[in-house]
Design a protein around this motif. Sequence first.
Motif, PDB file in Angstrom:
ATOM      1  N   TYR A  28       0.818  -1.212   0.000  1.00 54.15           N
ATOM      2  CA  TYR A  28       0.000   0.000   0.000  1.00 54.15           C
ATOM      3  C   TYR A  28       0.856   1.268   0.000  1.00 54.15           C
ATOM      4  O   TYR A  28       0.460   2.289  -0.574  1.00 54.15           O
ATOM      5  CB  TYR A  28      -0.978  -0.028   1.173  1.00 54.15           C
ATOM      6  N   GLY A  29       2.027   1.191   0.632  1.00 45.57           N
ATOM      7  CA  GLY A  29       2.930   2.327   0.542  1.00 45.57           C
ATOM      8  C   GLY A  29       3.391   2.556  -0.887  1.00 45.57           C
ATOM      9  O   GLY A  29       3.465   3.695  -1.359  1.00 45.57           O
ATOM     10  N   GLY A  30       3.680   1.463  -1.592  1.00 48.91           N
ATOM     11  CA  GLY A  30       4.093   1.587  -2.981  1.00 48.91           C
ATOM     12  C   GLY A  30       2.978   2.035  -3.891  1.00 48.91           C
ATOM     13  O   GLY A  30       3.207   2.766  -4.862  1.00 48.91           O
ATOM     14  N   LEU A  31       1.742   1.622  -3.600  1.00 48.04           N
ATOM     15  CA  LEU A  31       0.613   1.968  -4.455  1.00 48.04           C
ATOM     16  C   LEU A  31       0.110   3.382  -4.221  1.00 48.04           C
ATOM     17  O   LEU A  31      -0.187   4.112  -5.179  1.00 48.04           O
ATOM     18  CB  LEU A  31      -0.526   0.963  -4.208  1.00 48.04           C
ATOM     19  N   PHE A  32       0.009   3.789  -2.955  1.00 46.38           N
ATOM     20  CA  PHE A  32      -0.636   5.054  -2.629  1.00 46.38           C
ATOM     21  C   PHE A  32       0.309   6.113  -2.064  1.00 46.38           C
ATOM     22  O   PHE A  32      -0.123   7.238  -1.789  1.00 46.38           O
ATOM     23  CB  PHE A  32      -1.763   4.818  -1.619  1.00 46.38           C
ATOM     24  N   GLY A  33       1.565   5.764  -1.842  1.00 45.70           N
ATOM     25  CA  GLY A  33       2.489   6.739  -1.286  1.00 45.70           C
ATOM     26  C   GLY A  33       2.339   6.939   0.210  1.00 45.70           C
ATOM     27  O   GLY A  33       2.720   7.981   0.741  1.00 45.70           O
ATOM     28  N   TRP A  34       1.807   5.936   0.910  1.00 41.11           N
ATOM     29  CA  TRP A  34       1.612   6.055   2.353  1.00 41.11           C
ATOM     30  C   TRP A  34       2.923   5.887   3.108  1.00 41.11           C
ATOM     31  O   TRP A  34       3.829   5.169   2.686  1.00 41.11           O
ATOM     32  CB  TRP A  34       0.649   4.997   2.851  1.00 41.11           C
ATOM     33  N   THR A  35       3.009   6.552   4.246  1.00 40.35           N
ATOM     34  CA  THR A  35       4.028   6.279   5.255  1.00 40.35           C
ATOM     35  C   THR A  35       3.317   5.712   6.477  1.00 40.35           C
ATOM     36  O   THR A  35       2.079   5.753   6.560  1.00 40.35           O
ATOM     37  CB  THR A  35       4.808   7.543   5.629  1.00 40.35           C
ATOM     38  N   PHE A  36       4.074   5.193   7.442  1.00 40.43           N
ATOM     39  CA  PHE A  36       3.439   4.432   8.510  1.00 40.43           C
ATOM     40  C   PHE A  36       4.018   4.775   9.882  1.00 40.43           C
ATOM     41  O   PHE A  36       5.206   5.043  10.019  1.00 40.43           O
ATOM     42  CB  PHE A  36       3.595   2.933   8.253  1.00 40.43           C
ATOM     43  N   GLU A  37       3.117   4.723  10.869  1.00 37.25           N
ATOM     44  CA  GLU A  37       3.478   4.873  12.279  1.00 37.25           C
ATOM     45  C   GLU A  37       2.982   3.646  13.020  1.00 37.25           C
ATOM     46  O   GLU A  37       1.792   3.320  12.968  1.00 37.25           O
ATOM     47  CB  GLU A  37       2.843   6.137  12.857  1.00 37.25           C
ATOM     48  N   ASP A  38       3.876   2.941  13.701  1.00 38.02           N
ATOM     49  CA  ASP A  38       3.497   1.766  14.487  1.00 38.02           C
ATOM     50  C   ASP A  38       3.005   2.252  15.847  1.00 38.02           C
ATOM     51  O   ASP A  38       3.770   2.825  16.625  1.00 38.02           O
ATOM     52  CB  ASP A  38       4.690   0.828  14.649  1.00 38.02           C
ATOM     53  N   VAL A  39       1.729   2.039  16.144  1.00 37.41           N
ATOM     54  CA  VAL A  39       1.140   2.604  17.360  1.00 37.41           C
ATOM     55  C   VAL A  39       0.833   1.550  18.420  1.00 37.41           C
ATOM     56  O   VAL A  39       0.292   1.889  19.479  1.00 37.41           O
ATOM     57  CB  VAL A  39      -0.149   3.390  17.030  1.00 37.41           C
ATOM     58  N   MET A  40       1.168   0.284  18.154  1.00 32.86           N
ATOM     59  CA  MET A  40       0.905  -0.746  19.170  1.00 32.86           C
ATOM     60  C   MET A  40       1.941  -0.630  20.291  1.00 32.86           C
ATOM     61  O   MET A  40       3.144  -0.629  20.026  1.00 32.86           O
ATOM     62  CB  MET A  40       0.977  -2.136  18.552  1.00 32.86           C
ATOM     63  N   PRO A  41       1.515  -0.500  21.543  1.00 36.36           N
ATOM     64  CA  PRO A  41       2.466  -0.366  22.643  1.00 36.36           C
ATOM     65  C   PRO A  41       3.372  -1.592  22.751  1.00 36.36           C
ATOM     66  O   PRO A  41       2.955  -2.714  22.440  1.00 36.36           O
ATOM     67  CB  PRO A  41       1.568  -0.240  23.880  1.00 36.36           C
ATOM     68  N   PRO A  42       4.619  -1.407  23.188  1.00 32.76           N
ATOM     69  CA  PRO A  42       5.527  -2.542  23.362  1.00 32.76           C
ATOM     70  C   PRO A  42       4.936  -3.585  24.305  1.00 32.76           C
ATOM     71  O   PRO A  42       4.319  -3.251  25.317  1.00 32.76           O
ATOM     72  CB  PRO A  42       6.782  -1.889  23.963  1.00 32.76           C
ATOM     73  N   GLY A  43       5.118  -4.843  23.939  1.00 34.30           N
ATOM     74  CA  GLY A  43       4.628  -5.927  24.770  1.00 34.30           C
ATOM     75  C   GLY A  43       3.211  -6.369  24.471  1.00 34.30           C
ATOM     76  O   GLY A  43       2.779  -7.426  24.933  1.00 34.30           O
ATOM     77  N   GLU A  44       2.461  -5.571  23.714  1.00 29.43           N
ATOM     78  CA  GLU A  44       1.105  -5.953  23.348  1.00 29.43           C
ATOM     79  C   GLU A  44       1.142  -6.943  22.181  1.00 29.43           C
ATOM     80  O   GLU A  44       2.027  -6.867  21.323  1.00 29.43           O
ATOM     81  CB  GLU A  44       0.282  -4.723  22.947  1.00 29.43           C
ATOM     82  N   PRO A  45       0.195  -7.873  22.132  1.00 32.45           N
ATOM     83  CA  PRO A  45       0.182  -8.823  21.015  1.00 32.45           C
ATOM     84  C   PRO A  45      -0.242  -8.138  19.722  1.00 32.45           C
ATOM     85  O   PRO A  45      -1.073  -7.229  19.724  1.00 32.45           O
ATOM     86  CB  PRO A  45      -0.850  -9.866  21.454  1.00 32.45           C
ATOM     87  N   GLY A  46       0.324  -8.580  18.617  1.00 26.66           N
ATOM     88  CA  GLY A  46      -0.063  -8.042  17.324  1.00 26.66           C
ATOM     89  C   GLY A  46       0.571  -6.698  17.032  1.00 26.66           C
ATOM     90  O   GLY A  46       1.363  -6.164  17.825  1.00 26.66           O
ATOM     91  N   ARG A  47       0.237  -6.171  15.877  1.00 26.22           N
ATOM     92  CA  ARG A  47       0.752  -4.875  15.450  1.00 26.22           C
ATOM     93  C   ARG A  47      -0.381  -4.060  14.843  1.00 26.22           C
ATOM     94  O   ARG A  47      -1.358  -4.614  14.324  1.00 26.22           O
ATOM     95  CB  ARG A  47       1.875  -5.053  14.416  1.00 26.22           C
ATOM     96  N   TYR A  48      -0.242  -2.746  14.907  1.00 23.49           N
ATOM     97  CA  TYR A  48      -1.206  -1.853  14.264  1.00 23.49           C
ATOM     98  C   TYR A  48      -0.443  -0.647  13.741  1.00 23.49           C
ATOM     99  O   TYR A  48       0.199   0.081  14.508  1.00 23.49           O
ATOM    100  CB  TYR A  48      -2.299  -1.404  15.232  1.00 23.49           C
ATOM    101  N   LEU A  49      -0.509  -0.455  12.434  1.00 26.17           N
ATOM    102  CA  LEU A  49       0.134   0.681  11.787  1.00 26.17           C
ATOM    103  C   LEU A  49      -0.922   1.705  11.393  1.00 26.17           C
ATOM    104  O   LEU A  49      -1.974   1.349  10.850  1.00 26.17           O
ATOM    105  CB  LEU A  49       0.885   0.248  10.524  1.00 26.17           C
ATOM    106  N   ILE A  50      -0.637   2.980  11.671  1.00 25.51           N
ATOM    107  CA  ILE A  50      -1.437   4.068  11.128  1.00 25.51           C
ATOM    108  C   ILE A  50      -0.764   4.514   9.834  1.00 25.51           C
ATOM    109  O   ILE A  50       0.393   4.957   9.840  1.00 25.51           O
ATOM    110  CB  ILE A  50      -1.540   5.250  12.104  1.00 25.51           C
ATOM    111  N   ALA A  51      -1.489   4.378   8.723  1.00 24.72           N
ATOM    112  CA  ALA A  51      -0.982   4.850   7.432  1.00 24.72           C
ATOM    113  C   ALA A  51      -1.265   6.333   7.305  1.00 24.72           C
ATOM    114  O   ALA A  51      -2.336   6.811   7.702  1.00 24.72           O
ATOM    115  CB  ALA A  51      -1.651   4.079   6.296  1.00 24.72           C
ATOM    116  N   LYS A  52      -0.294   7.040   6.745  1.00 22.72           N
ATOM    117  CA  LYS A  52      -0.421   8.487   6.599  1.00 22.72           C
ATOM    118  C   LYS A  52      -0.160   8.900   5.154  1.00 22.72           C
ATOM    119  O   LYS A  52       0.684   8.314   4.469  1.00 22.72           O
ATOM    120  CB  LYS A  52       0.559   9.207   7.523  1.00 22.72           C
TER     121      LYS A  52
END
Length: 274
Positions: A28-52
């Motif tokens: 999606y970064g390559g397609l739409f030019g998005w950048t990303f912020e990883d907002v999942m706190p350390p130690g939490e299961p899984g990952r969640y990126l906010i695309a910008k």
Amino acid sequence: MNQRTYPQGVPCWIDTEQPDVNAAADFYGGLFGWTFEDVMPPGEPGRYLIAKLDGRDVAGIASSAEGTAWNTYIAVDDADAAVRRLVTAGAKVLAPPADAGEGGRGALLADPEGVKFRIWQPKRRLGAQAVNQPGAWNFSDLHTADPSGGIAFYEDAFGWQVDDVGFGLMVRRPGYGDHLEATIYPDIRTQHAEIAAPPGFDDAIAWVVATDAGEPPHWHVTFAVADRDQAVADAIRLGAEILRQYDTGWTREALIRDPQGATFSASEFTPPTE
């Protein structure tokens, strides 16, 4: 710049669940030019990126071991009260209200047809800030095998109104145009008049589409692009599959399946010249 806010009953956010978050970000970064912020706190299961897009929140990418999909969130003032109201209207709770850190509080439900949707009570995360521009969310559409039944549920649940505008079933949240005019879009009515938009388009928040044969009902996500053909070429280069291309009186569309299996549409806006 004022932050974009969403009144209750207006779709406000989208995210995609993906087995490989890094691969999804590359696509999606390559397609739409998005950048990303990883907002999942350390130690939490899984990952969640906010695309910008240009520094503004546009979508999310969540890790999931249960397949891929794009999800649509509808804004509510109180998630717990909204769930009670939605259950009364015929929805089923799939995941009860829960806090997402300081961002907000949400829940996962299914409408009477089984279509999954999410609600979002915003706190720090107000919803998508970049919309209706190339590389950003344009609309979400309810693809349903029973348009009249689906419409009846959402009208009851969220106060929506649906109009047949000749080229589709347009969903309106009455008063949304007034909200946009008063907050971030003061010229909304002038600009819509210039393109001869259908009556009520100021309040438009979604569309209702009858499913094709064999297509499961779902909330479908469409992104705006500057050039449909270029988006198709880029998607193929990045590993996607093009399922369909077609033109309407207002758009040039492509239905795309991303490399991990989530489907979405890319839409180039081509309004009538007369």
